[in-house]
Design a protein around this motif. Structure first.
Motif, PDB file in Angstrom:
ATOM      1  N   GLN A 185      15.925 112.770 -65.230  1.00 27.23           N
ATOM      2  CA  GLN A 185      14.579 112.609 -64.678  1.00 27.23           C
ATOM      3  C   GLN A 185      14.481 111.354 -63.807  1.00 27.23           C
ATOM      4  OE1 GLN A 185      11.994 113.375 -68.247  1.00 27.23           O
ATOM      5  NE2 GLN A 185      10.836 114.525 -66.745  1.00 27.23           N
ATOM      6  N   GLU A 186      15.111 110.270 -64.260  1.00 27.46           N
ATOM      7  CA  GLU A 186      15.067 109.028 -63.477  1.00 27.46           C
ATOM      8  C   GLU A 186      15.830 109.177 -62.160  1.00 27.46           C
ATOM      9  OE1 GLU A 186      13.281 106.270 -63.842  1.00 27.46           O
ATOM     10  OE2 GLU A 186      12.340 107.298 -65.538  1.00 27.46           O
ATOM     11  N   LEU A 187      16.994 109.823 -62.218  1.00 25.23           N
ATOM     12  CA  LEU A 187      17.784 110.037 -60.995  1.00 25.23           C
ATOM     13  C   LEU A 187      17.019 110.939 -60.020  1.00 25.23           C
ATOM     14  CD1 LEU A 187      21.373 110.467 -62.526  1.00 25.23           C
ATOM     15  CD2 LEU A 187      20.559 108.546 -61.129  1.00 25.23           C
ATOM     16  N   GLN A 188      16.338 111.911 -60.590  1.00 30.26           N
ATOM     17  CA  GLN A 188      15.554 112.813 -59.734  1.00 30.26           C
ATOM     18  C   GLN A 188      14.413 112.052 -59.034  1.00 30.26           C
ATOM     19  OE1 GLN A 188      15.860 116.512 -60.849  1.00 30.26           O
ATOM     20  NE2 GLN A 188      14.136 117.386 -59.789  1.00 30.26           N
ATOM     21  N   LYS A 189      13.761 111.175 -59.795  1.00 28.99           N
ATOM     22  CA  LYS A 189      12.689 110.358 -59.201  1.00 28.99           C
ATOM     23  C   LYS A 189      13.245 109.520 -58.040  1.00 28.99           C
ATOM     24  CE  LYS A 189       9.827 109.661 -63.317  1.00 28.99           C
ATOM     25  NZ  LYS A 189       9.507 108.667 -64.368  1.00 28.99           N
ATOM     26  N   LEU A 190      14.448 108.970 -58.258  1.00 34.09           N
ATOM     27  CA  LEU A 190      15.066 108.135 -57.217  1.00 34.09           C
ATOM     28  C   LEU A 190      15.397 108.965 -55.971  1.00 34.09           C
ATOM     29  CD1 LEU A 190      17.421 105.945 -59.444  1.00 34.09           C
ATOM     30  CD2 LEU A 190      15.456 105.133 -58.117  1.00 34.09           C
ATOM     31  N   TYR A 191      15.811 110.223 -56.188  1.00 39.97           N
ATOM     32  CA  TYR A 191      16.130 111.105 -55.060  1.00 39.97           C
ATOM     33  C   TYR A 191      14.868 111.385 -54.237  1.00 39.97           C
ATOM     34  CZ  TYR A 191      18.233 115.005 -52.504  1.00 39.97           C
ATOM     35  OH  TYR A 191      18.716 115.838 -51.519  1.00 39.97           O
ATOM     36  N   VAL A 192      13.775 111.673 -54.943  1.00 40.67           N
ATOM     37  CA  VAL A 192      12.490 111.917 -54.259  1.00 40.67           C
ATOM     38  C   VAL A 192      12.038 110.642 -53.544  1.00 40.67           C
ATOM     39  CG1 VAL A 192      10.038 112.462 -54.620  1.00 40.67           C
ATOM     40  CG2 VAL A 192      11.785 113.769 -55.843  1.00 40.67           C
ATOM     41  N   GLN A 193      12.222 109.479 -54.208  1.00 39.52           N
ATOM     42  CA  GLN A 193      11.817 108.207 -53.613  1.00 39.52           C
ATOM     43  C   GLN A 193      12.594 107.918 -52.333  1.00 39.52           C
ATOM     44  OE1 GLN A 193      11.886 104.843 -56.291  1.00 39.52           O
ATOM     45  NE2 GLN A 193      11.186 103.405 -54.716  1.00 39.52           N
ATOM     46  N   PHE A 194      13.885 108.254 -52.309  1.00 40.42           N
ATOM     47  CA  PHE A 194      14.700 108.046 -51.109  1.00 40.42           C
ATOM     48  C   PHE A 194      14.053 108.725 -49.906  1.00 40.42           C
ATOM     49  CE2 PHE A 194      17.837 109.224 -47.964  1.00 40.42           C
ATOM     50  CZ  PHE A 194      18.638 108.087 -47.858  1.00 40.42           C
ATOM     51  N   HIS A 195      13.641 109.991 -50.100  1.00 39.16           N
ATOM     52  CA  HIS A 195      13.064 110.747 -48.978  1.00 39.16           C
ATOM     53  C   HIS A 195      11.678 110.234 -48.597  1.00 39.16           C
ATOM     54  CE1 HIS A 195      16.235 113.668 -48.295  1.00 39.16           C
ATOM     55  NE2 HIS A 195      16.451 113.606 -49.592  1.00 39.16           N
ATOM     56  N   ASP A 196      10.939 109.702 -49.577  1.00 41.53           N
ATOM     57  CA  ASP A 196       9.642 109.098 -49.258  1.00 41.53           C
ATOM     58  C   ASP A 196       9.838 107.821 -48.431  1.00 41.53           C
ATOM     59  OD1 ASP A 196       8.286 111.067 -50.576  1.00 41.53           O
ATOM     60  OD2 ASP A 196       8.080 109.951 -52.458  1.00 41.53           O
ATOM     61  N   GLU A 197      10.783 106.972 -48.877  1.00 42.90           N
ATOM     62  CA  GLU A 197      11.039 105.698 -48.200  1.00 42.90           C
ATOM     63  C   GLU A 197      11.644 105.909 -46.807  1.00 42.90           C
ATOM     64  OE1 GLU A 197      10.338 102.673 -49.311  1.00 42.90           O
ATOM     65  OE2 GLU A 197       9.805 103.080 -51.414  1.00 42.90           O
ATOM     66  N   GLU A 198      12.384 106.995 -46.665  1.00 44.65           N
ATOM     67  CA  GLU A 198      13.081 107.282 -45.397  1.00 44.65           C
ATOM     68  C   GLU A 198      12.091 107.478 -44.236  1.00 44.65           C
ATOM     69  OE1 GLU A 198      16.579 110.387 -43.887  1.00 44.65           O
ATOM     70  OE2 GLU A 198      15.176 110.970 -45.473  1.00 44.65           O
ATOM     71  N   LYS A 199      10.882 107.944 -44.575  1.00 44.26           N
ATOM     72  CA  LYS A 199       9.865 108.156 -43.534  1.00 44.26           C
ATOM     73  C   LYS A 199       9.512 106.835 -42.844  1.00 44.26           C
ATOM     74  CE  LYS A 199       7.967 111.984 -46.189  1.00 44.26           C
ATOM     75  NZ  LYS A 199       6.969 112.337 -47.228  1.00 44.26           N
ATOM     76  N   ASN A 200       9.579 105.737 -43.619  1.00 44.83           N
ATOM     77  CA  ASN A 200       9.241 104.410 -43.066  1.00 44.83           C
ATOM     78  C   ASN A 200      10.479 103.615 -42.639  1.00 44.83           C
ATOM     79  OD1 ASN A 200       6.516 104.870 -43.722  1.00 44.83           O
ATOM     80  ND2 ASN A 200       6.932 104.311 -45.850  1.00 44.83           N
ATOM     81  N   ASP A 201      11.651 104.042 -43.151  1.00 39.65           N
ATOM     82  CA  ASP A 201      12.888 103.308 -42.840  1.00 39.65           C
ATOM     83  C   ASP A 201      13.979 104.297 -42.427  1.00 39.65           C
ATOM     84  OD1 ASP A 201      15.077 101.702 -42.616  1.00 39.65           O
ATOM     85  OD2 ASP A 201      15.027 100.931 -44.678  1.00 39.65           O
ATOM     86  N   PRO A 202      14.043 104.636 -41.136  1.00 40.39           N
ATOM     87  CA  PRO A 202      15.017 105.641 -40.662  1.00 40.39           C
ATOM     88  C   PRO A 202      16.480 105.228 -40.860  1.00 40.39           C
ATOM     89  CG  PRO A 202      13.344 105.150 -38.971  1.00 40.39           C
ATOM     90  CD  PRO A 202      13.208 104.112 -40.048  1.00 40.39           C
ATOM     91  N   THR A 203      16.731 103.949 -41.121  1.00 42.14           N
ATOM     92  CA  THR A 203      18.135 103.502 -41.293  1.00 42.14           C
ATOM     93  C   THR A 203      18.724 103.979 -42.622  1.00 42.14           C
ATOM     94  OG1 THR A 203      17.584 101.395 -42.388  1.00 42.14           O
ATOM     95  CG2 THR A 203      17.627 101.399 -39.968  1.00 42.14           C
ATOM     96  N   LEU A 204      17.876 104.400 -43.537  1.00 46.82           N
ATOM     97  CA  LEU A 204      18.367 104.821 -44.861  1.00 46.82           C
ATOM     98  C   LEU A 204      19.365 105.981 -44.762  1.00 46.82           C
ATOM     99  CD1 LEU A 204      15.173 104.627 -47.119  1.00 46.82           C
ATOM    100  CD2 LEU A 204      17.239 103.233 -47.315  1.00 46.82           C
ATOM    101  N   GLU A 205      19.090 106.903 -43.845  1.00 46.52           N
ATOM    102  CA  GLU A 205      19.980 108.071 -43.683  1.00 46.52           C
ATOM    103  C   GLU A 205      21.397 107.623 -43.350  1.00 46.52           C
ATOM    104  OE1 GLU A 205      21.248 111.984 -43.536  1.00 46.52           O
ATOM    105  OE2 GLU A 205      19.226 111.343 -44.091  1.00 46.52           O
TER     106      GLU A 205
END
Length: 558
Positions: A185-205
């Protein structure tokens, strides 16, 4: 001789006698006849009336012991079968063979490798994974019943750029204690968070790509995290497979083929199939298919490369005659390309994509990255809980309520999936699945339990039985249906479609319940009563075997 064997035999007799081909013998759609032959095509070809065609066919079928009588009606030759021996053969075969009724040897000496389920590591086992898992499990049972050696492979999604995302996300926002306490569940939350944060930080990809590239080159810290994610995921997956009654012969996932892809690329190169296009390495597949991407511009390998390595490994290791991939509709192009590349390599493997539609919640697709996702474990718990409530209302004194509720809840979910044609999208509605009437798992289990309760209250005496009752229409119609079971299994295999078994089992249960409404079982005449008990016992045997093939537990009480 079962119904399909009779059709084949009579077709052969007519064709040999009249020196013709293309005779069609089908189940009669009107009246009380058992089989029917359409005559219009022959009437047109021979330039005579359908009645005159029927006379020729009648002569060809004269003195056939399988036939009671023949009748011409509205352009069809209706066939009435000799009921006594046929009923005896079908019922005796079921009574003698039990759950082995319908077993065949068509696949003897052949090996089929099946690739199904294949959930992604570090993500919860979602409702969406259910389709591949249960369709694959049922098809495995179908092939095994026909004598095939089946190798069940769970090609785990344990490699790819998503692990770059997971590692970046964990290193930026993860908490080791939280992950240890509830890993998936925690890893899944982190996966969802990555995609949320990516909207504001395109370098994450790009960061994720760089991390995955380092993981491919065995970076020790990234490898440690990846192995930890994988280990924790497998624990949850195994619990889910145990609950569903599903097992595999191999859990070799995508990462297993990391050291096997260079050899594939080298072979493609040696066979002159590779071409560099705008920095990417491809195999051209002609005008009808886009080229297969073997390597990206940065040298990273792609799914086609990995699946080529897996296919060659499976062929070499298991000597597979056929490989089935139970994967969603959206991957159709991928498997066409995979087959095309192996053909160009000179292998000509028998590769089949067993495609299926989406599992929808309220008409919408589930997505991990958007957080619209239902954990299968939660859904199963809810199904079992609701099944227990329904069972408690119906049978408050039942001793093993928890065990029965588990079988009913899980069976309801499985049947809801498998009753549908697999290529269609299906809606996941727990209330509808758990109904005890209609085309549901609980309805089938309840039909078998109803027969069990009658058999438990009465003692069957095979020496005091009058088989003449089986000649009556309401018995014989069901006996013919029972006799179709071996061919139903063949049809299900030919279409890789568990829905064929599901629909047949519903028809059989409906047939029994209709019979039960018309015919008193516990009659005073002992010969008639024993005929009834023997008859419904055979029906129960086939319903239960249909359930087993679908991966559903038959019950003795509920």
């Amino acid at each position: 001789m079962m119904i399909e064997s009779i059709k084949k035999h009579l077709k052969q007799v007519i064709e040999n006698q009249l020196n013709i081909e293309t005779v069609v013998i089908e189940d009669a759609k009107k009246g009380n006849a058992d089989l029917a032959i359409p005559l219009f095509a022959f009437a047109k070809e021979w330039k005579i009336s359908p009645l005159d065609v029927s006379k020729r066919f009648m002569e060809a079928l004269a003195n056939q012991p399988l036939i009671d009588h023949l009748e011409f009606l509205n352009g069809f030759l209706n066939i009435y079968l000799e009921r006594k021996n046929l009923a005896k053969k079908i019922l005796n075969a079921i009574a003698k063979e039990g759950s082995s009724f319908g077993d065949q040897k068509v696949g003897l000496g052949e090996t089929v490798v099946m690739d199904y389920s294949s959930p992604n590591i570090a993500k919860s086992f979602g409702v969406g994974h259910l389709r591949s898992t249960m369709i694959g499990n049922s098809i495995k049972n179908i092939y095994k019943k026909l004598g095939y050696q089946v190798v069940a492979v769970n090609h785990l999604g344990d490699w790819g750029t998503q692990f770059g995302k997971m590692i970046v996300s964990y290193q930026k926002w993860g908490n080791e204690e939280l992950v240890k306490s509830n890993p998936i569940q925690e890893l899944q939350k982190l996966y969802v968070q990555f995609h949320d944060e990516e909207k504001n930080d395109p370098t994450l990809e790009q960061q994720a790509r760089d991390v995955f590239r380092a993981l491919e080159q065995n970076d020790p810290e990234y490898t440690r995290l990846w192995e930890w994610f994988k280990e924790e995921s497998l624990k949850e997956f195994m619990e889910m497979y145990d609950l569903l009654g599903v097992s595999f012969d191999s859990y070799a996932g995508e990462s297993f083929y990391n050291d096997k892809m260079d050899a594939v690329v080298l072979e493609l190169e040696q066979k002159g199939l590779l071409k560099v296009d705008q920095g990417a390495t491809i195999v051209e597949l002609g005008d009808n298919l886009p080229p297969a991407l073997i390597k990206k511009t940065d040298g990273a390998t792609l799914y086609v490369t990995r699946d080529l390595a897996a296919l060659l490994y499976r062929h070499k290791t298991y000597h597979a005659n056929k490989v089935l991939y139970v994967v969603g509709n959206e991957q159709q192009l991928h498997f066409k390309q995979l087959k095309a590349v192996t053909d160009l390599m000179g292998y000509h493997f028998d590769v089949e994509h067993v495609n299926f539609g989406l599992l929808l919640i309220d008409g919408k697709k589930m997505s991990t990255r958007g957080g619209k996702f239902k954990r299968l474990e939660d859904v199963i718990s809810q199904a079992i809980s609701e099944a227990k409530e329904a069972i408690t209302l119906k049978n408050p004194d039942l001793k093993n309520k928890d065990e029965v509720a588990k079988a009913v809840g899980i069976g309801a979910i499985i049947f809801n999936d498998l009753k549908n044609e697999r290529h269609l999208d299906i809606d996941f509605n727990l209330d509808n699945m758990l109904k005890f009437e209609g085309q549901t798992g609980p309805y089938l289990q309840y039909s078998s339990v109803r027969i069990e309760s009658i058999l438990k209250e009465n003692t069957l005496d095979m020496h005091d039985l009058d088989p003449s009752y089986f000649l009556e229409d309401h018995y014989f119609e069901l006996i013919k249906l029972l006799g179709q079971f071996p061919n139903i299994i063949l049809k299900a295999k030919e279409a890789n479609a568990p829905s064929v078994i599901a629909r047949y089992t519903v028809m059989l249960a409906q047939g029994f319940n209709s019979f039960y409404g018309k015919q008193r079982i516990n009659v005073e005449d002992s010969k008639h009563k024993n005929a009834n008990l023997y008859f419904i016992k055979c029906i129960q045997e086939v319903i239960n075997e249909g359930l087993r093939i679908l991966g559903i537990t038959p019950l003795k009480e509920m």
